[in-house]
Design an enzyme around this catalytic site. Structure first.
Site, PDB file in Angstrom:
ATOM      1  N   PRO A   1     -11.418  -1.490  -8.549  1.00  0.00           N
ATOM      2  CA  PRO A   1     -12.696  -1.899  -9.122  1.00  0.00           C
ATOM      3  C   PRO A   1     -13.134  -3.185  -8.433  1.00  0.00           C
ATOM      4  CG  PRO A   1     -10.890  -2.499 -10.608  1.00  0.00           C
ATOM      5  CD  PRO A   1     -10.283  -1.765  -9.451  1.00  0.00           C
ATOM      6  N   MET A   2     -14.372  -3.230  -7.956  1.00  0.00           N
ATOM      7  CA  MET A   2     -14.867  -4.464  -7.331  1.00  0.00           C
ATOM      8  C   MET A   2     -16.303  -4.723  -7.769  1.00  0.00           C
ATOM      9  SD  MET A   2     -13.251  -4.541  -3.495  1.00  0.00           S
ATOM     10  CE  MET A   2     -13.564  -2.830  -3.089  1.00  0.00           C
ATOM     11  N   ALA A   3     -16.480  -5.861  -8.438  1.00  0.00           N
ATOM     12  CA  ALA A   3     -17.812  -6.238  -8.892  1.00  0.00           C
ATOM     13  C   ALA A   3     -18.728  -6.396  -7.685  1.00  0.00           C
ATOM     14  CB  ALA A   3     -17.732  -7.549  -9.670  1.00  0.00           C
TER      15      ALA A   3
ATOM     16  N   CYS B   1      -9.609 -10.975 -14.214  1.00  0.00           N
ATOM     17  CA  CYS B   1     -10.725 -11.660 -13.566  1.00  0.00           C
ATOM     18  C   CYS B   1     -10.517 -13.173 -13.603  1.00  0.00           C
ATOM     19  CB  CYS B   1     -12.045 -11.299 -14.248  1.00  0.00           C
ATOM     20  SG  CYS B   1     -13.437 -12.101 -13.427  1.00  0.00           S
TER      21      CYS B   1
ATOM     22  N   LYS C   1      -5.498  -3.845 -16.146  1.00  0.00           N
ATOM     23  CA  LYS C   1      -5.323  -4.439 -14.823  1.00  0.00           C
ATOM     24  C   LYS C   1      -5.178  -5.943 -14.990  1.00  0.00           C
ATOM     25  CE  LYS C   1      -7.314  -4.439 -10.161  1.00  0.00           C
ATOM     26  NZ  LYS C   1      -7.857  -5.786  -9.989  1.00  0.00           N
TER      27      LYS C   1
ATOM     28  N   GLY D   1      -3.235  -5.253  -4.027  1.00  0.00           N
ATOM     29  CA  GLY D   1      -3.209  -6.499  -3.264  1.00  0.00           C
ATOM     30  C   GLY D   1      -2.676  -6.318  -1.863  1.00  0.00           C
ATOM     31  N   ASP D   2      -3.583  -6.511  -0.891  1.00  0.00           N
ATOM     32  CA  ASP D   2      -3.223  -6.535   0.531  1.00  0.00           C
ATOM     33  C   ASP D   2      -2.719  -5.201   1.077  1.00  0.00           C
ATOM     34  OD1 ASP D   2      -3.822  -9.181   0.083  1.00  0.00           O
ATOM     35  OD2 ASP D   2      -1.746  -9.873   0.103  1.00  0.00           O
TER      36      ASP D   2
ATOM     37  N   GLY E   1      -8.641  -2.253  -2.188  1.00  0.00           N
ATOM     38  CA  GLY E   1      -9.932  -2.863  -2.476  1.00  0.00           C
ATOM     39  C   GLY E   1     -10.663  -3.239  -1.209  1.00  0.00           C
ATOM     40  N   ARG E   2     -10.462  -4.491  -0.748  1.00  0.00           N
ATOM     41  CA  ARG E   2     -11.239  -4.995   0.382  1.00  0.00           C
ATOM     42  C   ARG E   2     -11.096  -4.133   1.624  1.00  0.00           C
ATOM     43  NH1 ARG E   2      -8.764 -10.779  -0.093  1.00  0.00           N
ATOM     44  NH2 ARG E   2      -7.085  -9.417  -0.826  1.00  0.00           N
TER      45      ARG E   2
HETATM   46  C1  LIG Z   1     -15.658  -8.517  -4.374  1.00  0.00           C
HETATM   47  C2  LIG Z   1     -14.534  -8.222  -5.329  1.00  0.00           C
HETATM   48  C3  LIG Z   1     -14.823  -7.888  -6.626  1.00  0.00           C
HETATM   49  C4  LIG Z   1     -13.785  -7.594  -7.522  1.00  0.00           C
HETATM   50  N1  LIG Z   1     -14.092  -7.199  -8.791  1.00  0.00           N
HETATM   51  C5  LIG Z   1     -13.105  -6.805  -9.631  1.00  0.00           C
HETATM   52  C6  LIG Z   1     -13.406  -6.262 -10.914  1.00  0.00           C
HETATM   53  O1  LIG Z   1     -14.567  -6.111 -11.304  1.00  0.00           O
HETATM   54  N2  LIG Z   1     -12.362  -5.926 -11.710  1.00  0.00           N
HETATM   55  C7  LIG Z   1     -11.056  -6.070 -11.312  1.00  0.00           C
HETATM   56  O2  LIG Z   1     -10.138  -5.730 -12.068  1.00  0.00           O
HETATM   57  N3  LIG Z   1     -10.749  -6.547 -10.098  1.00  0.00           N
HETATM   58  C8  LIG Z   1     -11.731  -6.899  -9.243  1.00  0.00           C
HETATM   59  N4  LIG Z   1     -11.419  -7.334  -7.996  1.00  0.00           N
HETATM   60  C9  LIG Z   1      -9.991  -7.360  -7.562  1.00  0.00           C
HETATM   61  C10 LIG Z   1      -9.619  -6.053  -6.847  1.00  0.00           C
HETATM   62  O3  LIG Z   1      -9.698  -4.954  -7.723  1.00  0.00           O
HETATM   63  C11 LIG Z   1      -8.198  -6.125  -6.239  1.00  0.00           C
HETATM   64  O4  LIG Z   1      -7.254  -6.248  -7.261  1.00  0.00           O
HETATM   65  C12 LIG Z   1      -8.047  -7.277  -5.265  1.00  0.00           C
HETATM   66  O5  LIG Z   1      -9.163  -7.358  -4.386  1.00  0.00           O
HETATM   67  C13 LIG Z   1      -6.766  -7.159  -4.427  1.00  0.00           C
HETATM   68  O6  LIG Z   1      -6.763  -5.976  -3.680  1.00  0.00           O
HETATM   69  P1  LIG Z   1      -7.165  -5.909  -2.089  1.00  0.00           P
HETATM   70  O7  LIG Z   1      -6.269  -6.876  -1.370  1.00  0.00           O
HETATM   71  O8  LIG Z   1      -6.895  -4.472  -1.741  1.00  0.00           O
HETATM   72  O9  LIG Z   1      -8.598  -6.294  -1.982  1.00  0.00           O
HETATM   73  C14 LIG Z   1     -12.430  -7.661  -7.095  1.00  0.00           C
HETATM   74  C15 LIG Z   1     -12.162  -8.009  -5.778  1.00  0.00           C
HETATM   75  C16 LIG Z   1     -13.178  -8.282  -4.881  1.00  0.00           C
HETATM   76  C17 LIG Z   1     -12.845  -8.632  -3.450  1.00  0.00           C
END
Ligand SMILES: Cc1cc2nc3c(=O)[nH]c(=O)nc-3n(C[C@H](O)[C@H](O)[C@H](O)COP(=O)(O)O)c2cc1C
Length: 370
Positions: free
Chosen positions: A42-44, A126, A165, A227-228, A250-251
């Site tokens: 999930p990413m806002a 968050c 989460k 994460g990562d 995510g990213r």
């Molecule tokens: C732009 C952005 C928005 C995010 N929004 C949320 C969110 O709404 N809810 C949530 O649980 N995590 C949110 N996250 C965290 C991600 O879900 C994830 O746990 C975090 O980015 C680590 O994973 P990654 O390294 O694959 O990006 C957000 C991360 C990013 C970068």
């Protein structure tokens, strides 16, 4: 809420000596079958419907909405309710809610279930001040009693599974997730996702997945490692070393759904320019349908760099697109750069479910942070 335990289905050894997990194997959150061991984060400001649908097409077994304010749902805020829009090709789909009042969270969960979500996910991760100052998000990791009441109220309110989460804790070095996690399971969580950074860390440093392994050993529900995770090699290593049921990306998937395919199937062939443009055009068109032209044109600008970067197009091309106001002009410019994308777009659009698959009979449309 009961859940099947995912365990760590180790099937073979690879050249690095790490046990290989079949990412195409299904697993369960309560009674919901998740067809692959890859979850789209999930990413806002990112996880619009086009992003989630694309994620499913490229191999994510589960997709999730961005966090939705339970207060916004309670007040029937039209923009908030728009986040509850579910399409038939998204399932299984989790909708994530945040808030600090158990009764309001329970009511919001009921709406989430009515909207057609398969799972309701609760945000205890968050780190953004706007959210934490209201007592929601990661702050709840330091209030386990209230966190448990929230999970219990949500689990009581709906028949669908409840997942949570979370971060490792609020402060650097915190291990709160290891004590809070099992309590949340007792309170009714059918699955936990851990992003093992502290809230204070935001996105700096690295995710410490030794905590994920420890959490897995302490609970009897599936744990998702977030994460990562950016490659198949990293996914395999984290799955094998932690015993997590799935990895979350995510990213790494921003403007790059091909990363999901690489992780799930080991398909290392990058996209052609035509494929990049086809996916981006479809994304633009779907997002305009979801958010309307005015909101979509600003929202989409960050995606141009994400899609066109990575050496796929020369840098000035992105600069050209971000100054255009109308998304139709962006589409025209993209098609001029890669005319061969047109048949690919037609094929992709032909596969979209026809008609309006929105299941929520309410005024629609939101963005938070996490
Ligand atoms: C732009 C952005 C928005 C995010 N929004 C949320 C969110 O709404 N809810 C949530 O649980 N995590 C949110 N996250 C965290 C991600 O879900 C994830 O746990 C975090 O980015 C680590 O994973 P990654 O390294 O694959 O990006 C957000 C991360 C990013 C970068």
């Amino acid at each position: 809420m009961v859940a099947a335990v995912a365990g760590c289905p180790q099937t073979a050894c690879d050249y690095h000596g790490v046990m290989q997990v079949d990412l195409r194997e299904s697993w369960w959150i309560g009674e919901v079958e998740v067809p692959t061991r890859l979850v789209l984060a999930p990413m806002a400001g990112v996880s619009v419907q086009a992003f989630r649908r694309q994620g499913r097409r490229f191999g994510a077994g589960l997709v999730c909405s961005e966090m939705v304010s339970c207060a916004g749902i309670e007040h029937r805020n039209e923009k908030t309710l728009g986040y509850l829009r579910v399409a038939s090709d998204e399932h299984p789909l989790a909708i994530q809610i945040f808030g600090s009042d158990p009764a309001v969270m329970g009511e919001a969960a009921r709406m989430v279930a009515a909207a057609g979500a398969d799972i309701v996910d609760i945000n205890f991760g968050c780190p953004v001040r706007k959210v934490t100052k209201t007592g929601a998000g990661a702050t709840l990791l330091e209030q386990p009693e209230l966190a448990c009441r929230i999970v219990a109220a949500v689990a009581e309110a709906v028949d669908i599974p409840v997942s949570v989460k979370m971060r490792r804790g609020l402060h650097d070095g915190s291990r709160d997730c290891l004590t809070v996690g099992p309590l949340l399971v007792e309170a009714g969580a059918a699955s936990l996702t851990l992003h093992p950074r502290s809230a204070r860390q935001m996105y700096t440093g690295t995710a410490d997945h030794s905590l994920t392994a420890e959490l897995v050993s302490r609970v009897d529900v599936p744990v998702v490692a977030s994460g990562d995770i950016t490659s198949r090699a990293r996914a395999q290593t984290v799955l094998a070393l932690t015993g997590a049921a799935a990895v979350m990306v995510g990213r790494g998937a921003q403007g790059n759904p091909w990363a999901l395919r690489e992780i799930v199937d080991g398909d290392v062939e990058g996209p052609s320019r035509e494929e990049v443009v086809a996916e981006l055009v479809l994304f633009v068109r779907e997002t305009v349908r979801e958010l309307g032209e005015r909101r979509a044109s600003g929202f989409l600008k960050k995606f141009y760099g994400w899609y066109l970067g990575r050496g796929r197009f020369p840098r000035p091309f992105k600069q050209e697109l971000v100054v255009l106001d109308a998304t139709e002009e962006v589409v025209e410019r993209l098609l001029l750069a890669a005319p061969g994308a047109l048949p690919l777009i037609e094929a992709l659009e032909a596969e979209l479910p026809s008609g309006d698959e929105v299941t929520l009979a309410l005024p629609i449309s939101v963005y938070g942070g996490g």
